[in-house]
Motif scaffolding. Structure first.
Motif, PDB file in Angstrom:
ATOM      1  N   ILE A 338       2.555  13.853  -0.625  1.00  0.00           N
ATOM      2  CA  ILE A 338       1.981  13.297   0.604  1.00  0.00           C
ATOM      3  C   ILE A 338       1.721  14.406   1.619  1.00  0.00           C
ATOM      4  CG2 ILE A 338       2.622  11.944   2.664  1.00  0.00           C
ATOM      5  CD1 ILE A 338       3.934   9.930   0.718  1.00  0.00           C
ATOM      6  N   ILE A 339       2.684  15.307   1.782  1.00  0.00           N
ATOM      7  CA  ILE A 339       2.548  16.392   2.768  1.00  0.00           C
ATOM      8  C   ILE A 339       1.418  17.336   2.371  1.00  0.00           C
ATOM      9  CG2 ILE A 339       3.712  18.430   3.715  1.00  0.00           C
ATOM     10  CD1 ILE A 339       6.351  16.738   3.501  1.00  0.00           C
ATOM     11  N   TYR A 340       1.350  17.713   1.111  1.00  0.00           N
ATOM     12  CA  TYR A 340       0.275  18.607   0.667  1.00  0.00           C
ATOM     13  C   TYR A 340      -1.081  17.928   0.761  1.00  0.00           C
ATOM     14  CZ  TYR A 340       2.478  22.938  -0.857  1.00  0.00           C
ATOM     15  OH  TYR A 340       3.091  24.177  -0.875  1.00  0.00           O
ATOM     16  N   ALA A 341      -1.150  16.628   0.416  1.00  0.00           N
ATOM     17  CA  ALA A 341      -2.416  15.907   0.511  1.00  0.00           C
ATOM     18  C   ALA A 341      -2.895  15.852   1.959  1.00  0.00           C
ATOM     19  CB  ALA A 341      -2.263  14.497  -0.061  1.00  0.00           C
ATOM     20  N   ALA A 342      -1.968  15.610   2.883  1.00  0.00           N
ATOM     21  CA  ALA A 342      -2.335  15.549   4.300  1.00  0.00           C
ATOM     22  C   ALA A 342      -2.870  16.886   4.791  1.00  0.00           C
ATOM     23  CB  ALA A 342      -1.129  15.119   5.132  1.00  0.00           C
ATOM     24  N   SER A 343      -2.357  17.967   4.239  1.00  0.00           N
ATOM     25  CA  SER A 343      -2.859  19.289   4.643  1.00  0.00           C
ATOM     26  C   SER A 343      -4.318  19.471   4.237  1.00  0.00           C
ATOM     27  CB  SER A 343      -2.001  20.397   4.029  1.00  0.00           C
ATOM     28  OG  SER A 343      -2.204  20.491   2.627  1.00  0.00           O
ATOM     29  N   ASP A 344      -4.768  18.682   3.264  1.00  0.00           N
ATOM     30  CA  ASP A 344      -6.172  18.702   2.830  1.00  0.00           C
ATOM     31  C   ASP A 344      -6.955  17.529   3.409  1.00  0.00           C
ATOM     32  OD1 ASP A 344      -5.831  21.009   1.265  1.00  0.00           O
ATOM     33  OD2 ASP A 344      -5.152  19.834  -0.459  1.00  0.00           O
ATOM     34  N   GLY A 345      -6.350  16.790   4.337  1.00  0.00           N
ATOM     35  CA  GLY A 345      -7.053  15.686   4.984  1.00  0.00           C
ATOM     36  C   GLY A 345      -7.071  14.396   4.185  1.00  0.00           C
ATOM     37  N   VAL A 346      -6.164  14.249   3.215  1.00  0.00           N
ATOM     38  CA  VAL A 346      -6.095  13.044   2.388  1.00  0.00           C
ATOM     39  C   VAL A 346      -4.805  12.294   2.718  1.00  0.00           C
ATOM     40  CG1 VAL A 346      -6.025  12.138   0.046  1.00  0.00           C
ATOM     41  CG2 VAL A 346      -7.417  14.165   0.552  1.00  0.00           C
ATOM     42  N   PHE A 347      -4.924  10.987   3.019  1.00  0.00           N
ATOM     43  CA  PHE A 347      -3.769  10.221   3.495  1.00  0.00           C
ATOM     44  C   PHE A 347      -3.534   8.932   2.709  1.00  0.00           C
ATOM     45  CE2 PHE A 347      -5.579  12.647   6.987  1.00  0.00           C
ATOM     46  CZ  PHE A 347      -4.473  13.322   7.480  1.00  0.00           C
ATOM     47  N   ASP A 348      -4.107   8.819   1.523  1.00  0.00           N
ATOM     48  CA  ASP A 348      -4.088   7.548   0.794  1.00  0.00           C
ATOM     49  C   ASP A 348      -2.679   6.977   0.641  1.00  0.00           C
ATOM     50  OD1 ASP A 348      -6.739   7.998   0.610  1.00  0.00           O
ATOM     51  OD2 ASP A 348      -6.812   8.329  -1.553  1.00  0.00           O
ATOM     52  N   THR A 349      -1.740   7.762   0.147  1.00  0.00           N
ATOM     53  CA  THR A 349      -0.404   7.241  -0.174  1.00  0.00           C
ATOM     54  C   THR A 349       0.374   6.877   1.086  1.00  0.00           C
ATOM     55  OG1 THR A 349      -0.380   8.639  -2.153  1.00  0.00           O
ATOM     56  CG2 THR A 349       1.711   7.690  -1.455  1.00  0.00           C
ATOM     57  N   ILE A 350       0.338   7.721   2.084  1.00  0.00           N
ATOM     58  CA  ILE A 350       1.126   7.495   3.293  1.00  0.00           C
ATOM     59  C   ILE A 350       0.619   6.292   4.079  1.00  0.00           C
ATOM     60  CG2 ILE A 350      -0.201   8.935   4.894  1.00  0.00           C
ATOM     61  CD1 ILE A 350       3.636   8.850   4.635  1.00  0.00           C
ATOM     62  N   LEU A 351      -0.609   5.858   3.820  1.00  0.00           N
ATOM     63  CA  LEU A 351      -1.137   4.706   4.559  1.00  0.00           C
ATOM     64  C   LEU A 351      -0.405   3.416   4.201  1.00  0.00           C
ATOM     65  CD1 LEU A 351      -4.997   5.319   4.743  1.00  0.00           C
ATOM     66  CD2 LEU A 351      -3.203   5.880   6.387  1.00  0.00           C
ATOM     67  N   THR A 352       0.279   3.407   3.054  1.00  0.00           N
ATOM     68  CA  THR A 352       1.115   2.253   2.721  1.00  0.00           C
ATOM     69  C   THR A 352       2.208   2.081   3.762  1.00  0.00           C
ATOM     70  OG1 THR A 352       0.720   2.646   0.375  1.00  0.00           O
ATOM     71  CG2 THR A 352       2.565   1.217   0.942  1.00  0.00           C
ATOM     72  N   VAL A 353       2.755   3.187   4.239  1.00  0.00           N
ATOM     73  CA  VAL A 353       3.777   3.139   5.283  1.00  0.00           C
ATOM     74  C   VAL A 353       3.174   2.615   6.582  1.00  0.00           C
ATOM     75  CG1 VAL A 353       5.409   4.513   6.632  1.00  0.00           C
ATOM     76  CG2 VAL A 353       5.053   5.020   4.208  1.00  0.00           C
ATOM     77  N   ALA A 354       1.964   3.073   6.901  1.00  0.00           N
ATOM     78  CA  ALA A 354       1.294   2.594   8.112  1.00  0.00           C
ATOM     79  C   ALA A 354       1.032   1.094   8.032  1.00  0.00           C
ATOM     80  CB  ALA A 354      -0.018   3.353   8.311  1.00  0.00           C
ATOM     81  N   GLN A 355       0.686   0.627   6.843  1.00  0.00           N
ATOM     82  CA  GLN A 355       0.429  -0.806   6.672  1.00  0.00           C
ATOM     83  C   GLN A 355       1.703  -1.619   6.896  1.00  0.00           C
ATOM     84  OE1 GLN A 355      -0.801  -2.216   2.701  1.00  0.00           O
ATOM     85  NE2 GLN A 355      -2.545  -3.165   3.726  1.00  0.00           N
ATOM     86  N   LEU A 356       2.830  -1.102   6.457  1.00  0.00           N
ATOM     87  CA  LEU A 356       4.107  -1.774   6.697  1.00  0.00           C
ATOM     88  C   LEU A 356       4.424  -1.814   8.188  1.00  0.00           C
ATOM     89  CD1 LEU A 356       6.297  -0.390   3.770  1.00  0.00           C
ATOM     90  CD2 LEU A 356       5.421  -2.708   4.043  1.00  0.00           C
ATOM     91  N   ASP A 357       3.997  -0.781   8.917  1.00  0.00           N
ATOM     92  CA  ASP A 357       4.199  -0.777  10.364  1.00  0.00           C
ATOM     93  C   ASP A 357       3.371  -1.871  11.035  1.00  0.00           C
ATOM     94  OD1 ASP A 357       5.478   0.184  12.599  1.00  0.00           O
ATOM     95  OD2 ASP A 357       3.982   1.719  13.025  1.00  0.00           O
TER      96      ASP A 357
END
Length: 443
Positions: A338-357
């Motif tokens: 997730i951290i490495y993907a975000a460094s490349d501007g990709v947030f697909d996996t972490i958005l599951t956490v945002a959806q739970l929020d």
């Protein structure tokens, strides 16, 4: 009691006839249709029953009105073989297990082992929560909370700073407190009162003793029950315990930093992870800086309302998502990616956490959340101590600007106008009641 003695003395001195204070009415349980979507496989009147525990709102006031606490009792197949039920105590504060129960894809997997133990399983929406009456809801806050996902108010093109967002949230919550005071005595929505509700539930339903299963804040409720009603508690499970003597605000920055260190160390010790994500700590710091300079904008789905919500991810928001991801085992395992993907501007996996929020707004009663905080926690902490704790972890400070664990409750609570709890609420609990404590490496 001391109150009766004082009343007698006052009557003698004034010449008034003595009338003893009215005793609080005995708690009652009223059966009622279940107010929530039943979990798959459950049949009302057969495998489960619902109703409301009716108790005084303010036990210190004989003239207090009553409140209704939503309750569901799930029965094991063939009926209970043991007389002592398991009572589940949700965290939060303000979390509603009854609202959540109908959304669980696998209710049996989550609660099944306790039902299979041959005991009734009791789920309650604690006083002020969910289907209980009154429920201390703050719908305007939930609306603002979701509106600020993109860092803006409405269609305003100007992005707000974390301090500006916090000020807006505090104002909306203070207005909510004013509205709630018209329907509830907010000082009565506390941890000790919830523990007293459990004793009344035991009495009203005719159980001799209870087994308590608390998670997060629910463990504090369990500890209060063990302290105040030890003869009524057979055993307790404290899952991710929050103990009364802890200061979750002052402890939060070092706790978060420690959990991140555990993630970094676990990856470094795993050859495959270390090879794929060799500079995890540095990449996280760089990603936070990049997102602060140029926030990313993404869309997430609100599954309850079927709407798409714009979300702006700056460095502080990304750190908050990482913080929330640490609560979930599958997400923890994915954090290096997730951290490495975000460094490349990709947030697909972490958005599951945002959806739970987003979902959290439908399962938490924010008025109850802040009633507990402003009565039981904030009076025993300090903003100066919290800010000093944050300063020890540079790079994480941005996350706390408008976070619930941050300056926000310290600014809100004077406007919530809650009296401080008794100092006993902050003392360790000593008891002979058998207790199983479980905590996680990343907790």
């Amino acid at each position: 009691s001391h109150a009766t003695v004082a009343f007698v003395v006052a009557a003698l001195l004034t010449g008034l006839p003595f009338t003893p204070p009215a005793a609080a009415a005995a708690p009652t349980f009223e059966s009622a249709p279940c107010p929530f979507v039943l979990p798959r496989g459950q049949v009302e009147g057969e495998t489960m029953d619902c109703g409301y525990l009716v108790v005084p709102e303010d036990r210190s006031d004989p003239d207090s009105g009553t409140i209704r606490i939503a309750t569901a009792v799930f029965h094991p197949p063939g009926g209970a073989r043991h007389p002592d039920p398991v009572v589940y105590l949700e965290g939060g504060p303000g979390g509603s297990p009854l609202k959540l129960a109908g959304t669980l894809r696998d209710f049996e997997r989550y609660y099944g082992p306790f039902v299979d133990s041959g005991r009734d399983l009791i789920l309650i929406d604690q006083r002020g929560v969910g289907f209980s009456q009154p429920a201390l809801e703050c719908p305007a806050f939930s609306e603002v909370y979701l509106d600020l996902f993109d860092g803006r108010v409405g269609d305003d093109a100007e992005r707000l700073s974390g301090d500006q967002m916090r000020a807006l949230k505090v104002d909306v919550l203070a207005e909510c407190a004013e509205d709630l005071r018209a329907v509830a005595a907010l000082d009565s929505y506390t941890t000790a009162e919830i523990a007293a509700d459990l004793e009344d539930l035991r009495s009203a339903l005719g159980y001799e003793r209870l087994n308590l299963w608390g998670t997060s804040y629910g463990t504090w409720v369990a500890l209060d029950a063990i302290r105040d009603h030890p003869d009524s508690i057979r055993s307790a499970i404290l899952d991710a315990p929050l103990t009364p003597e802890a200061d979750p605000y002052v402890d939060a920055p070092s706790s978060f930093a420690r959990a991140l260190d555990e993630v970094f160390s676990a990856c470094a010790d795993d050859p495959a992870c270390a090879q794929a994500y060799p500079e995890l700590r540095a990449v996280l710091a760089t990603t936070v800086e990049q997102l602060d300079a140029l926030p990313a904008t993404v869309e997430i789905l609100d599954p309850i309302r079927g709407e798409r919500v714009l979300m702006s991810i700056d460095g502080a928001t990304f750190l908050e998502l990482v913080f929330r991801a640490l609560y979930q085992a599958p997400m923890r395992a994915a954090l290096p990616q997730i951290i490495y993907a975000a460094s490349d501007g990709v947030f697909d996996t972490i958005l599951t956490v945002a959806q739970l929020d987003v979902l959290r707004q439908d399962f938490r009663s924010w008025g109850m959340y802040f009633s507990v905080l402003c009565h039981d926690e904030i009076p025993f902490s300090s903003l100066d101590a919290f800010e000093a704790a944050v300063a020890e972890h540079p790079g994480l400070e941005g996350m706390y600007a408008d976070f619930e664990i941050g300056p926000l409750p310290f600014e809100l609570c004077p406007r919530w106008d809650a009296r401080a709890a008794s100092s006993v609420e902050r003392e360790p609990v000593e008891s002979d009641v058998p207790v199983l404590l479980t905590t996680g490496q990343y907790d």
